[in-house]
Design a protein around this motif. Sequence first.
Motif, PDB file in Angstrom:
ATOM      1  N   ILE A   1       0.844  -1.200   0.000  1.00 18.25           N
ATOM      2  CA  ILE A   1       0.000   0.000   0.000  1.00 18.25           C
ATOM      3  C   ILE A   1       0.877   1.248   0.000  1.00 18.25           C
ATOM      4  N   ALA A   2       1.889   1.267   0.877  1.00 11.54           N
ATOM      5  CA  ALA A   2       2.812   2.408   0.927  1.00 11.54           C
ATOM      6  C   ALA A   2       3.513   2.587  -0.415  1.00 11.54           C
ATOM      7  N   PHE A   3       3.945   1.480  -1.016  1.00 14.50           N
ATOM      8  CA  PHE A   3       4.626   1.528  -2.312  1.00 14.50           C
ATOM      9  C   PHE A   3       3.739   2.190  -3.365  1.00 14.50           C
ATOM     10  N   PHE A   4       2.488   1.745  -3.458  1.00  9.41           N
ATOM     11  CA  PHE A   4       1.601   2.307  -4.477  1.00  9.41           C
ATOM     12  C   PHE A   4       1.235   3.758  -4.183  1.00  9.41           C
ATOM     13  N   LEU A   5       1.108   4.122  -2.915  1.00  8.31           N
ATOM     14  CA  LEU A   5       0.877   5.526  -2.581  1.00  8.31           C
ATOM     15  C   LEU A   5       2.072   6.375  -3.016  1.00  8.31           C
ATOM     16  N   PHE A   6       3.280   5.884  -2.728  1.00  7.57           N
ATOM     17  CA  PHE A   6       4.483   6.615  -3.161  1.00  7.57           C
ATOM     18  C   PHE A   6       4.549   6.722  -4.681  1.00  7.57           C
ATOM     19  N   ILE A   7       4.252   5.647  -5.380  1.00  3.39           N
ATOM     20  CA  ILE A   7       4.307   5.652  -6.851  1.00  3.39           C
ATOM     21  C   ILE A   7       3.334   6.692  -7.412  1.00  3.39           C
ATOM     22  N   ILE A   8       2.124   6.727  -6.867  1.00  2.00           N
ATOM     23  CA  ILE A   8       1.135   7.718  -7.321  1.00  2.00           C
ATOM     24  C   ILE A   8       1.662   9.133  -7.071  1.00  2.00           C
TER      25      ILE A   8
END
Length: 158
Positions: A130-137
């Motif tokens: 979840i953190a990874f995808f938030l950072f990517i966005i």
Amino acid sequence: MISKLEKSQRLLLGHGALVLLFGFLVGFGFLFFLLGKIELWPFGAIEYQMPGTYDAWRMAHIEGILNGLMMWILAAVMPILSNYIAGTYRLAVGSVIVGWTIAIASVLDPLFPESRGLAFTKESGLISDIAFFLFIIGIGIVIWLVATIAIRSFRAAP
């Protein structure tokens, strides 16, 4: 009736303030981590060691503050940008998304062990993903924002 420019500025100022407050609130988690207990003066203390590391708490605290301040800075320069960028409201919305995704992703690291969000792998775990995808966005949008401002600024007629 408010203009698109004023609407953009209000959006940035309001969300900038909320992200700043989020960063301040995370600062209390950082303080409680450093103290090794939750100090509720004058009512006493709860003996509880907050999870996480010094670096994770510091980063989460600073991310909220920096992203909130950047929204305020963008709101301040928005009148200049509106001279040569037609989609200033899109820039404002993008900045709000960046601010929240980065601030929320950053606070996951100190709260959940092994959730840094650095990679998407089988071993990373749900919270880390979840953190990874938030950072990517957030990172994808901030690259678009800064590139748009840079390109349009240099192309603007003198």
